[in-house]
Design a protein around this motif. Structure first.
Motif, PDB file in Angstrom:
ATOM      1  N   ALA A   1      -0.618 -27.532 -50.366  1.00  0.00           N
ATOM      2  CA  ALA A   1      -0.849 -27.067 -48.993  1.00  0.00           C
ATOM      3  C   ALA A   1      -0.192 -27.986 -47.974  1.00  0.00           C
ATOM      4  O   ALA A   1       0.375 -27.522 -46.978  1.00  0.00           O
ATOM      5  CB  ALA A   1      -2.347 -26.964 -48.725  1.00  0.00           C
ATOM      6  N   THR A   2      -0.252 -29.294 -48.208  1.00  0.00           N
ATOM      7  CA  THR A   2       0.379 -30.228 -47.268  1.00  0.00           C
ATOM      8  C   THR A   2       1.898 -30.064 -47.263  1.00  0.00           C
ATOM      9  O   THR A   2       2.530 -30.090 -46.200  1.00  0.00           O
ATOM     10  CB  THR A   2       0.019 -31.682 -47.623  1.00  0.00           C
ATOM     11  OG1 THR A   2       0.475 -31.982 -48.947  1.00  0.00           O
ATOM     12  CG2 THR A   2      -1.473 -31.906 -47.561  1.00  0.00           C
ATOM     13  N   GLU A   3       2.472 -29.877 -48.456  1.00  0.00           N
ATOM     14  CA  GLU A   3       3.918 -29.663 -48.525  1.00  0.00           C
ATOM     15  C   GLU A   3       4.300 -28.333 -47.865  1.00  0.00           C
ATOM     16  O   GLU A   3       5.315 -28.237 -47.177  1.00  0.00           O
ATOM     17  CB  GLU A   3       4.382 -29.675 -49.987  1.00  0.00           C
ATOM     18  CG  GLU A   3       4.166 -30.997 -50.717  1.00  0.00           C
ATOM     19  CD  GLU A   3       5.081 -32.091 -50.200  1.00  0.00           C
ATOM     20  OE1 GLU A   3       6.270 -32.074 -50.523  1.00  0.00           O
ATOM     21  OE2 GLU A   3       4.598 -32.961 -49.446  1.00  0.00           O
ATOM     22  N   ALA A   4       3.465 -27.306 -48.096  1.00  0.00           N
ATOM     23  CA  ALA A   4       3.771 -25.980 -47.540  1.00  0.00           C
ATOM     24  C   ALA A   4       3.740 -25.979 -46.017  1.00  0.00           C
ATOM     25  O   ALA A   4       4.494 -25.243 -45.377  1.00  0.00           O
ATOM     26  CB  ALA A   4       2.780 -24.954 -48.080  1.00  0.00           C
ATOM     27  N   THR A   5       2.859 -26.794 -45.430  1.00  0.00           N
ATOM     28  CA  THR A   5       2.791 -26.862 -43.972  1.00  0.00           C
ATOM     29  C   THR A   5       4.112 -27.330 -43.387  1.00  0.00           C
ATOM     30  O   THR A   5       4.640 -26.744 -42.434  1.00  0.00           O
ATOM     31  CB  THR A   5       1.664 -27.816 -43.532  1.00  0.00           C
ATOM     32  OG1 THR A   5       0.441 -27.399 -44.124  1.00  0.00           O
ATOM     33  CG2 THR A   5       1.510 -27.824 -42.020  1.00  0.00           C
ATOM     34  N   LEU A   6       4.657 -28.399 -43.977  1.00  0.00           N
ATOM     35  CA  LEU A   6       5.928 -28.929 -43.484  1.00  0.00           C
ATOM     36  C   LEU A   6       7.079 -27.968 -43.755  1.00  0.00           C
ATOM     37  O   LEU A   6       7.938 -27.755 -42.904  1.00  0.00           O
ATOM     38  CB  LEU A   6       6.211 -30.281 -44.143  1.00  0.00           C
ATOM     39  CG  LEU A   6       5.365 -31.454 -43.640  1.00  0.00           C
ATOM     40  CD1 LEU A   6       5.672 -32.710 -44.439  1.00  0.00           C
ATOM     41  CD2 LEU A   6       5.611 -31.701 -42.170  1.00  0.00           C
ATOM     42  N   ILE A   7       7.089 -27.384 -44.960  1.00  0.00           N
ATOM     43  CA  ILE A   7       8.173 -26.464 -45.307  1.00  0.00           C
ATOM     44  C   ILE A   7       8.152 -25.246 -44.380  1.00  0.00           C
ATOM     45  O   ILE A   7       9.187 -24.819 -43.854  1.00  0.00           O
ATOM     46  CB  ILE A   7       8.061 -26.027 -46.780  1.00  0.00           C
ATOM     47  CG1 ILE A   7       8.363 -27.216 -47.706  1.00  0.00           C
ATOM     48  CG2 ILE A   7       9.007 -24.872 -47.082  1.00  0.00           C
ATOM     49  CD1 ILE A   7       8.121 -26.933 -49.168  1.00  0.00           C
ATOM     50  N   ALA A   8       6.950 -24.678 -44.168  1.00  0.00           N
ATOM     51  CA  ALA A   8       6.844 -23.494 -43.307  1.00  0.00           C
ATOM     52  C   ALA A   8       7.225 -23.825 -41.874  1.00  0.00           C
ATOM     53  O   ALA A   8       7.951 -23.064 -41.214  1.00  0.00           O
ATOM     54  CB  ALA A   8       5.420 -22.937 -43.364  1.00  0.00           C
ATOM     55  N   GLY A   9       6.750 -24.961 -41.375  1.00  0.00           N
ATOM     56  CA  GLY A   9       7.057 -25.335 -39.995  1.00  0.00           C
ATOM     57  C   GLY A   9       8.519 -25.639 -39.782  1.00  0.00           C
ATOM     58  O   GLY A   9       9.144 -25.151 -38.825  1.00  0.00           O
ATOM     59  N   MET A  10       9.103 -26.417 -40.687  1.00  0.00           N
ATOM     60  CA  MET A  10      10.499 -26.810 -40.519  1.00  0.00           C
ATOM     61  C   MET A  10      11.466 -25.662 -40.802  1.00  0.00           C
ATOM     62  O   MET A  10      12.521 -25.561 -40.182  1.00  0.00           O
ATOM     63  CB  MET A  10      10.826 -28.011 -41.416  1.00  0.00           C
ATOM     64  CG  MET A  10      10.333 -29.338 -40.881  1.00  0.00           C
ATOM     65  SD  MET A  10      10.935 -29.705 -39.207  1.00  0.00           S
ATOM     66  CE  MET A  10      12.699 -29.829 -39.498  1.00  0.00           C
ATOM     67  N   SER A  11      11.114 -24.789 -41.753  1.00  0.00           N
ATOM     68  CA  SER A  11      12.013 -23.661 -42.031  1.00  0.00           C
ATOM     69  C   SER A  11      12.015 -22.668 -40.869  1.00  0.00           C
ATOM     70  O   SER A  11      13.030 -22.034 -40.591  1.00  0.00           O
ATOM     71  CB  SER A  11      11.607 -22.954 -43.325  1.00  0.00           C
ATOM     72  OG  SER A  11      10.301 -22.428 -43.225  1.00  0.00           O
ATOM     73  N   THR A  12      10.863 -22.543 -40.182  1.00  0.00           N
ATOM     74  CA  THR A  12      10.796 -21.630 -39.042  1.00  0.00           C
ATOM     75  C   THR A  12      11.526 -22.196 -37.830  1.00  0.00           C
ATOM     76  O   THR A  12      12.276 -21.488 -37.151  1.00  0.00           O
ATOM     77  CB  THR A  12       9.329 -21.334 -38.670  1.00  0.00           C
ATOM     78  OG1 THR A  12       8.654 -20.805 -39.814  1.00  0.00           O
ATOM     79  CG2 THR A  12       9.248 -20.325 -37.534  1.00  0.00           C
TER      80      THR A  12
ATOM     81  N   VAL B   1      16.833 -15.650 -36.869  1.00  0.00           N
ATOM     82  CA  VAL B   1      16.875 -14.785 -35.682  1.00  0.00           C
ATOM     83  C   VAL B   1      15.700 -15.028 -34.742  1.00  0.00           C
ATOM     84  O   VAL B   1      15.551 -14.307 -33.757  1.00  0.00           O
ATOM     85  CB  VAL B   1      16.906 -13.293 -36.095  1.00  0.00           C
ATOM     86  CG1 VAL B   1      18.062 -13.027 -37.035  1.00  0.00           C
ATOM     87  CG2 VAL B   1      15.589 -12.850 -36.729  1.00  0.00           C
ATOM     88  N   ILE B   2      14.858 -16.014 -35.038  1.00  0.00           N
ATOM     89  CA  ILE B   2      13.643 -16.201 -34.248  1.00  0.00           C
ATOM     90  C   ILE B   2      13.968 -16.446 -32.775  1.00  0.00           C
ATOM     91  O   ILE B   2      13.312 -15.915 -31.873  1.00  0.00           O
ATOM     92  CB  ILE B   2      12.784 -17.346 -34.841  1.00  0.00           C
ATOM     93  CG1 ILE B   2      11.301 -17.120 -34.529  1.00  0.00           C
ATOM     94  CG2 ILE B   2      13.203 -18.708 -34.343  1.00  0.00           C
ATOM     95  CD1 ILE B   2      10.646 -16.140 -35.427  1.00  0.00           C
ATOM     96  N   THR B   3      15.032 -17.237 -32.506  1.00  0.00           N
ATOM     97  CA  THR B   3      15.416 -17.492 -31.107  1.00  0.00           C
ATOM     98  C   THR B   3      15.912 -16.216 -30.441  1.00  0.00           C
ATOM     99  O   THR B   3      15.585 -15.940 -29.279  1.00  0.00           O
ATOM    100  CB  THR B   3      16.501 -18.577 -31.044  1.00  0.00           C
ATOM    101  OG1 THR B   3      16.028 -19.748 -31.704  1.00  0.00           O
ATOM    102  CG2 THR B   3      16.850 -18.934 -29.613  1.00  0.00           C
TER     103      THR B   3
END
Length: 733
Positions: free
Chosen positions: A402-413, A136-138
């Motif tokens: 932490a490196t994996e979480a950055t990509l997961i958080a960014g791409m999932s958002t 729903v972010i958009t």
């Protein structure tokens, strides 16, 4: 899920053969031996700890289910009214709330019962935080006039709350009553979901001004700035508070929940249990994308007639429904979790059988954590932190996470927004597409990672090598972002009205064909012309008449002076909504996105298992807490903000609210792919480096110093070996 049945009221174990154990007794009980027990006697005689009746559990019986199929003398389950689950220390091991511990509840007082309720909780958390919010972010940006970096800050509020609470929760909860911490956490998470939906009920009705309402070319184009401007963006603080409660509530779930499962099952089965738990957490977001996408097809003001379709960029779907349902479900599921005991009946045998794989420090200080009194007071907190900081394997596993979480958080958002822009989809279609990617790739990868660790009986160093292989595979697959789908041509934004290219950053929405229309830039309602070119609005296309397509219900505009018919002379027509993309690279891009998601999640459970094994048993909960702090501080928090800022840089067309810049309408696909590629390469290369260093620096304990490191305890072999010393009785631990 079928629940295991316990027919005696204790979580006893059945034996089908005669057992004879020679037990090394403490002083004063020398020479004591166990009597020969039949399977019925072993199962039917309760002991205070819920295990065997007058002795110690055997390592061999752990491969059987922790339940009995028959009770003494009867085939039906019987629960004694006066029987209580009590450990050697006097703690109650019955499932219930206070003094209310009915016998029927003890059916769920098993590791499978705990797993079921924790899976439901993690499913709801994933569906809400990583599913609904990202879906729903958009719509929230559009409804409350937010920019991408502001919505990224909303997403990061979850991780900020987790960082604030993690040290406290993992340290004190790790040595306390874990199910109570878990239950209260899920309840707080439910309150956060209800708060997140609150702005829908406290704001006025959403007024979507379509071009037909304000007027097509030659009509009334008045739109006073006093009406257009709003202060709705201040509601972002309510969303941030809701996310903060989500973060507080979920903190125990992925620290204490994981260690509670790990403590109450056999070492070899632990990766499978944790994988099932995390698979539910991955399926949650997938369900959130799919269900949230369905809700976005319903207009936010339910029951009100509206003349715009979901494809219209002014459309705002019913983004709030999912949060109400998830919040209510979280409040309900917290009740059974609060009823579980501090540890399950029969779990003490698994703790005794555990083989230490903790990293060996040169100064031997890692042995301090083996002290039973270590970690029970605040005084031990600095020493606990120091022990973890001196463990290089743990540190580099945290950095890799932490490196994996950055990509997961960014791409999932922003993954749905990426698909929406690349393939010219509506917000609901993009969310559904992303859900189809996450279900098999994320869920399958998570479960497969735990399965592989269990299947090949990997030790800590082998697990880290598996993580390294997965990271390298996803690094190669992420190169697919070299390609992208071209933007759909849009008059005045990507090209001039006569067809010549338009320099980036230079908008020219006015042309000779629409100069007399007096169009407003505040009204963005894209239409697709019969010449396959998008126009800012029907007014900007020079359309003078409107009708409705009976086949699909979309508005059709006629006599558009800026649109030329392909064969016949005269003005062309336009249909409401974006032009559909016919990008030939779409299947290739989706396939490699699937591969990236699969291998990224494939390494998640092995990395978590390696973290649990490279630290001392008494530090597991605290180690997970510290790891989550590092992962969120360096990955989860900056990830969405950084990705949001990068995506903002690729924006071609911003919303204009009487001179104020709002959300982004159109992105440049090539720039979006380029920024995603750069971020992916940087973080994947860093992750690969950290896993290599963790593997090289890991120092396992010598084989002779690992007590109980026999085939029976490690590999789950049921064959008993007579001369092998049995485990000490629980009273003697």
């Amino acid at each position: 899920m079928a629940m295991p049945q316990n027919s005696t009221g204790e979580n006893g174990f059945c034996f089908t053969q005669t057992l004879n154990f020679s037990h090394p007794s403490p002083a004063g009980e020398a020479g004591r031996t166990f009597d020969t027990l039949s399977g019925r006697e072993a199962c039917g005689t309760p002991l205070s700890n819920g295990t065997l009746s007058s002795g110690a559990p055997s390592p061999s019986d752990s491969c059987a289910e922790p339940l009995c199929s028959t009770s003494p003398g009867e085939g039906e389950p019987q629960f004694g009214e006066g029987i209580k689950y009590v450990s050697a220390e006097g703690e109650e091991l019955a499932c219930g709330w206070g003094g209310f511990t009915p016998g029927c509840l003890q059916l769920f007082n098993t590791s499978k019962g705990v797993l079921f309720f924790l899976c439901v909780a993690s499913f709801l958390q994933g569906m809400t935080v990583n599913g609904f919010i990202n879906t729903v972010i958009t719509s929230i940006e559009r409804r409350f006039d937010l920019r991408s970096y502001q919505s990224g800050l909303i997403a990061s509020s979850y991780d900020i709350a987790a960082c604030v609470c993690l040290t406290f929760v993992s340290y004190f909860g790790g040595n306390g009553h874990k199910p109570r911490w878990l239950g209260w956490g899920v309840l707080v998470m439910g309150l956060g979901s209800l708060l997140f939906a609150l702005p829908h009920f406290t704001t006025g009705r959403y007024e979507a001004r379509s071009a037909a309402e304000v007027g097509i070319c030659g009509g009334n184009q008045s739109l006073p700035c006093a009406q257009a401007a709003s202060s709705l963006s201040s509601y972002r603080f309510v969303f941030m508070l809701g996310q903060f409660l989500h973060g507080m509530g979920a903190t125990p779930l992925y620290t204490l929940g994981v260690t509670y499962l790990d403590e109450n099952v056999k070492t070899n089965y632990s990766p499978v249990y944790i994988a099932v738990f995390y698979t539910a957490a991955i399926l949650g977001p997938a369900a959130g994308y799919l269900v949230g996408g369905m809700f976005l097809n319903i207009y936010t003001e339910i029951g009100r007639e509206i003349d715009i379709a979901p494809e219209n960029t002014l459309w705002v779907g019913a983004w709030w429904i999912g949060f109400l349902g998830a919040g209510a479900a979280s409040l309900l599921i917290s009740i059974p979790i609060l009823g579980y005991p501090q540890r399950l009946p029969g779990s003490q045998r698994y703790i005794v059988m555990r083989v230490s794989e903790a990293h060996q420090l040169k100064d031997g200080s890692h042995k301090k954590a083996s002290d039973p009194d270590f970690g029970k007071t605040v005084k031990d907190l600095p020493r606990s932190v120091l022990l973890l900081l001196k463990n290089p394997t743990f540190i580099f596993l945290c950095l890799a996470g932490a490196t994996e979480a950055t990509l997961i958080a960014g791409m999932s958002t922003f993954g749905p927004k990426f698909l929406e822009s690349q393939f010219s989809l509506s917000a609901s279609e993009a969310a559904t597409f992303f859900g189809y990617l996450v279900v098999p790739a994320g869920g399958g990868g998570t479960f497969l990672g735990g399965f592989l660790v269990n299947k090949f009986k990997l030790r800590c160093s082998g697990i880290i090598k598996l993580c390294l292989l997965c990271t390298v595979s996803s690094l190669l697959a992420i190169l697919i972002f070299f390609i992208h789908c071209p933007n759909m041509p849009m008059a005045g934004v990507t090209q001039m009205y006569e067809g010549s290219p338009l320099p980036r950053g230079h908008l020219n929405l006015t042309a000779a064909c629409n100069a007399k229309c007096g169009c407003l830039q505040e009204i963005y309602s894209p239409v697709c012309g019969s010449d396959d070119i998008m126009y800012y609005s029907p007014c900007h296309a020079g359309c003078e008449k409107v009708s409705e397509n009976l086949r699909n219900g979309k508005k059709v505009y006629h006599e558009c002076s800026c649109i030329k018919k392909t064969l016949l002379p005269g003005p062309g027509d336009a249909e409401a909504g974006k032009c559909s993309s016919s990008c030939a690279k779409r299947p290739l891009l989706l396939f490699f996105m699937f591969v990236v998601i699969l291998f990224t999640f494939l390494s998640s459970i092995p990395a978590l298992t390696a973290t649990l094994r490279c630290v001392s048993d008494r530090q597991r909960s605290f180690a997970l807490g510290i790891q989550w702090i590092v992962v969120r501080t360096l990955g989860g928090i900056p990830g969405p903000i950084a990705f949001g800022s990068m995506i903002d840089k690729s924006c071609l067309l911003w919303q204009d609210q009487c001179g104020e810049q709002g959300s982004c309408y159109v992105y440049q696909n090539s720039a979006m792919s380029r920024y995603t590629l750069i971020a992916g390469l940087v973080y994947k290369v860093l992750g690969t480096t950290f896993f290599i260093v963790a593997c090289l620096l890991y120092k396992p304990p010598p084989p002779e110093s690992a007590p109980g490191s026999s085939d029976t305890s490690e590999n789950g072999n049921c064959d008993l070996q007579e001369h092998k010393p049995s485990l000490p009785a629980e009273e003697d631990i």
